[in-house]
Design an enzyme around this catalytic site. Structure first.
Site, PDB file in Angstrom:
ATOM      1  N   ASP A  11     -23.795 -40.809  21.312  1.00 33.48           N
ATOM      2  CA  ASP A  11     -23.042 -40.038  20.382  1.00 33.48           C
ATOM      3  C   ASP A  11     -22.243 -38.841  20.907  1.00 33.48           C
ATOM      4  O   ASP A  11     -22.336 -38.570  21.909  1.00 33.48           O
ATOM      5  CB  ASP A  11     -23.919 -39.530  19.151  1.00 33.48           C
ATOM      6  CG  ASP A  11     -23.111 -38.761  18.134  1.00 33.48           C
ATOM      7  OD1 ASP A  11     -22.249 -39.288  17.673  1.00 33.48           O
ATOM      8  OD2 ASP A  11     -23.686 -37.555  17.674  1.00 33.48           O
ATOM      9  N   SER A  12     -21.203 -38.456  20.046  1.00 34.08           N
ATOM     10  CA  SER A  12     -20.451 -37.183  20.535  1.00 34.08           C
ATOM     11  C   SER A  12     -21.484 -35.937  20.621  1.00 34.08           C
ATOM     12  O   SER A  12     -21.069 -35.154  21.274  1.00 34.08           O
ATOM     13  CB  SER A  12     -19.581 -37.101  19.620  1.00 34.08           C
ATOM     14  OG  SER A  12     -19.996 -36.729  18.355  1.00 34.08           O
ATOM     15  N   TYR A  43     -15.669 -35.332  18.332  1.00 30.65           N
ATOM     16  CA  TYR A  43     -14.581 -36.510  18.555  1.00 30.65           C
ATOM     17  C   TYR A  43     -13.961 -36.690  17.390  1.00 30.65           C
ATOM     18  O   TYR A  43     -12.775 -37.418  17.456  1.00 30.65           O
ATOM     19  CB  TYR A  43     -15.245 -37.919  18.832  1.00 30.65           C
ATOM     20  CG  TYR A  43     -16.282 -38.024  20.130  1.00 30.65           C
ATOM     21  CD1 TYR A  43     -16.234 -36.961  21.206  1.00 30.65           C
ATOM     22  CD2 TYR A  43     -16.625 -39.104  20.619  1.00 30.65           C
ATOM     23  CE1 TYR A  43     -16.954 -37.216  22.333  1.00 30.65           C
ATOM     24  CE2 TYR A  43     -17.490 -39.377  21.775  1.00 30.65           C
ATOM     25  CZ  TYR A  43     -17.561 -38.168  22.684  1.00 30.65           C
ATOM     26  OH  TYR A  43     -18.007 -38.607  23.982  1.00 30.65           O
ATOM     27  N   GLY A  44     -14.031 -36.498  16.308  1.00 30.54           N
ATOM     28  CA  GLY A  44     -13.800 -36.956  14.848  1.00 30.54           C
ATOM     29  C   GLY A  44     -12.409 -36.222  14.614  1.00 30.54           C
ATOM     30  O   GLY A  44     -11.662 -36.714  13.983  1.00 30.54           O
ATOM     31  N   CYS A  74     -21.969 -43.032  17.295  1.00 33.38           N
ATOM     32  CA  CYS A  74     -20.942 -42.260  16.652  1.00 33.38           C
ATOM     33  C   CYS A  74     -19.967 -43.137  16.155  1.00 33.38           C
ATOM     34  O   CYS A  74     -19.622 -44.235  16.595  1.00 33.38           O
ATOM     35  CB  CYS A  74     -20.333 -41.511  17.877  1.00 33.38           C
ATOM     36  SG  CYS A  74     -18.863 -40.567  17.525  1.00 33.38           S
ATOM     37  N   ASN A  75     -19.653 -42.836  14.821  1.00 32.76           N
ATOM     38  CA  ASN A  75     -18.992 -43.572  14.028  1.00 32.76           C
ATOM     39  C   ASN A  75     -17.504 -43.582  14.529  1.00 32.76           C
ATOM     40  O   ASN A  75     -16.848 -44.674  14.541  1.00 32.76           O
ATOM     41  CB  ASN A  75     -18.870 -43.046  12.411  1.00 32.76           C
ATOM     42  CG  ASN A  75     -19.955 -43.602  11.617  1.00 32.76           C
ATOM     43  OD1 ASN A  75     -20.087 -44.343  10.833  1.00 32.76           O
ATOM     44  ND2 ASN A  75     -21.274 -42.847  11.943  1.00 32.76           N
ATOM     45  N   THR A  76     -16.935 -42.317  14.997  1.00 37.97           N
ATOM     46  CA  THR A  76     -15.527 -42.034  15.615  1.00 37.97           C
ATOM     47  C   THR A  76     -15.517 -43.000  16.635  1.00 37.97           C
ATOM     48  O   THR A  76     -14.485 -43.922  16.970  1.00 37.97           O
ATOM     49  CB  THR A  76     -15.359 -40.706  15.732  1.00 37.97           C
ATOM     50  OG1 THR A  76     -15.542 -40.042  14.677  1.00 37.97           O
ATOM     51  CG2 THR A  76     -14.088 -40.515  16.332  1.00 37.97           C
ATOM     52  N   GLU A 157     -25.498 -29.449  10.832  1.00 37.14           N
ATOM     53  CA  GLU A 157     -26.031 -28.917  11.884  1.00 37.14           C
ATOM     54  C   GLU A 157     -26.568 -27.250  11.651  1.00 37.14           C
ATOM     55  O   GLU A 157     -27.580 -26.959  12.285  1.00 37.14           O
ATOM     56  CB  GLU A 157     -24.910 -28.676  12.965  1.00 37.14           C
ATOM     57  CG  GLU A 157     -24.548 -30.117  13.359  1.00 37.14           C
ATOM     58  CD  GLU A 157     -23.931 -30.110  14.671  1.00 37.14           C
ATOM     59  OE1 GLU A 157     -23.797 -29.114  15.662  1.00 37.14           O
ATOM     60  OE2 GLU A 157     -23.425 -31.288  15.120  1.00 37.14           O
ATOM     61  N   CYS A 189     -20.285 -41.428   8.866  1.00 34.79           N
ATOM     62  CA  CYS A 189     -20.447 -40.240  10.004  1.00 34.79           C
ATOM     63  C   CYS A 189     -21.867 -39.971  10.239  1.00 34.79           C
ATOM     64  O   CYS A 189     -22.711 -40.115   9.215  1.00 34.79           O
ATOM     65  CB  CYS A 189     -19.669 -38.984   9.609  1.00 34.79           C
ATOM     66  SG  CYS A 189     -19.904 -37.591  10.747  1.00 34.79           S
ATOM     67  N   THR A 190     -22.090 -39.765  11.444  1.00 32.89           N
ATOM     68  CA  THR A 190     -23.626 -39.662  11.978  1.00 32.89           C
ATOM     69  C   THR A 190     -24.473 -38.348  11.158  1.00 32.89           C
ATOM     70  O   THR A 190     -25.673 -38.683  10.761  1.00 32.89           O
ATOM     71  CB  THR A 190     -23.693 -39.172  13.441  1.00 32.89           C
ATOM     72  OG1 THR A 190     -22.750 -38.209  13.850  1.00 32.89           O
ATOM     73  CG2 THR A 190     -23.335 -40.523  14.196  1.00 32.89           C
ATOM     74  N   HIS A 191     -23.636 -37.275  10.716  1.00 29.88           N
ATOM     75  CA  HIS A 191     -24.253 -36.188  10.188  1.00 29.88           C
ATOM     76  C   HIS A 191     -24.562 -36.684   8.428  1.00 29.88           C
ATOM     77  O   HIS A 191     -25.266 -35.723   8.081  1.00 29.88           O
ATOM     78  CB  HIS A 191     -23.375 -35.208  10.356  1.00 29.88           C
ATOM     79  CG  HIS A 191     -23.255 -34.577  11.718  1.00 29.88           C
ATOM     80  ND1 HIS A 191     -22.600 -35.250  12.717  1.00 29.88           N
ATOM     81  CD2 HIS A 191     -23.699 -33.147  12.365  1.00 29.88           C
ATOM     82  CE1 HIS A 191     -22.681 -34.438  13.856  1.00 29.88           C
ATOM     83  NE2 HIS A 191     -23.357 -33.570  13.642  1.00 29.88           N
TER      84      HIS A 191
HETATM   85  N1  DGL Z   1     -20.530 -38.236  15.514  1.00 26.81           N
HETATM   86  C1  DGL Z   1     -19.486 -38.204  14.721  1.00 26.81           C
HETATM   87  C2  DGL Z   1     -19.285 -39.412  13.827  1.00 26.81           C
HETATM   88  O1  DGL Z   1     -20.053 -40.079  13.656  1.00 26.81           O
HETATM   89  C3  DGL Z   1     -19.272 -36.940  14.176  1.00 26.81           C
HETATM   90  C4  DGL Z   1     -19.044 -35.601  14.984  1.00 26.81           C
HETATM   91  C5  DGL Z   1     -17.854 -35.653  15.812  1.00 26.81           C
HETATM   92  O2  DGL Z   1     -16.767 -35.561  15.155  1.00 26.81           O
HETATM   93  O3  DGL Z   1     -17.977 -35.726  16.906  1.00 26.81           O
HETATM   94  O4  DGL Z   1     -18.131 -39.670  13.661  1.00 26.81           O
END
Ligand code: DGL
Length: 288
Positions: A11-12, A43-44, A74-76, A157, A189-191
């Protein structure tokens, strides 16, 4: 034995721990190696070329450590870089977009009902249109509305998920999606699973929330079965597996102490094995 190799997850940053949790719950006999690219998060808000470069470096780093399958938590990175990652490594690669889209189509409406699916994600994921295209491939009649919710990441977070501030931010971000009358909402998104309660309250109980990490875990289970890669024996039969126990290995590219603190907040426990590493320039570590 290939079955005994761990599953790699990247993940990012720390958000992918929600995907780790989903995988751990579904596949308690597996071992996991997690990489959080905390030096280069987020990463987003980045471009395709940058996300691809980071994602490939992460994937190669994990492959060089010996994994049987790679999960792009990571979704991005899943939305932007999955083809590039698949080209860069030899292990099977599972992203979160396709499984999340499938779960959304399955959950949304009945056969006679026109599905209205909402997607919330980072700016880059929304702009990529990856969820909308994946949903359209599965159900061309479904209509999709997608919105970026960037402030959800720091709220999760910092442990602000249960606060009035989170309620206000959710009300604003989800207004349009609510007005659109979605029956299903993808947490892309992961969060966002950390904010599930406030999101559910805001959009209403009747809306099904899809956790793309849980959907990916189901997918991984199927893939391991099909390919004969599922671990056959318990990792250690004499003890119960715990989240973040010493059978799983965690790597970060920066700020390990912060990662531990947020992990504790997200999962209720901090990793027992956590190391800071550099993931760039690992091509020479590749085993094939
Ligand atoms: N992990 C990223 C996602 O799921 C979210 C955080 C980021 O922007 O890196 O898209």
């Amino acid at each position: 034995m290939k079955q005994d190799l761990p599953i790699g997850i990247f993940d990012s940053g720390v958000g992918g721990l929600t995907v780790y949790r989903a995988l751990h719950e579904r596949l308690p006999d597996e071992r996991f190696v997690y990489l959080g690219d905390t030096a280069r998060v987020p990463y987003g808000t980045r471009s395709l070329a940058t996300v691809e470069r980071y994602a490939i470096e992460n994937a190669r780093f994990l492959e060089a450590h010996g994994i049987k399958l790679l999960v792009v938590a990571c979704n991005t990175a899943s939305a932007l870089a999955l083809p590039a990652i698949r080209e860069a490594v030899r292990v099977p690669v599972v992203g979160v977009i396709e499984p999340g889209a499938r779960a959304a189509v399955d959950a949304s409406g009945g056969p006679a009902v026109k599905r209205r699916i909402g997607v919330i994600a980072t700016e880059a994921t929304v702009q990529s249109g990856a969820y909308a295209s994946a949903i359209a491939r599965l159900d061309p009649d479904a209509s999709v509305i997608a919105n970026a919710c960037p402030l959800f990441v720091p709220l999760a977070e910092e442990g602000w998920a249960g606060t009035e501030v989170a309620q206000m931010v959710a009300a604003d971000y989800l207004k349009e999606i609510k007005e659109y009358g979605v029956d299903t909402l993808v947490l892309g998104c992961t969060h966002y699973p950390i904010l599930k309660s406030v999101i559910q309250e805001t959009v209403g109980r009747e809306v099904s929330l899809i956790d793309s990490g849980e959907a990916a875990a189901l997918n991984v289970e199927g893939l391991l079965e099909e390919s004969g890669l599922r671990r056959v024996e318990r990792v250690e039969p004499q003890r119960e597996r715990q989240l973040c126990d010493d059978l799983d290995h965690f790597y970060v590219t920066d700020a390990a102490a912060r990662f531990s603190r947020v992990a504790e907040r997200f999962l209720g426990s901090a990793p027992s094995r956590l190391e800071a590493v550099e993931v760039w320039g690992h091509d020479e570590l590749r085993t094939h």
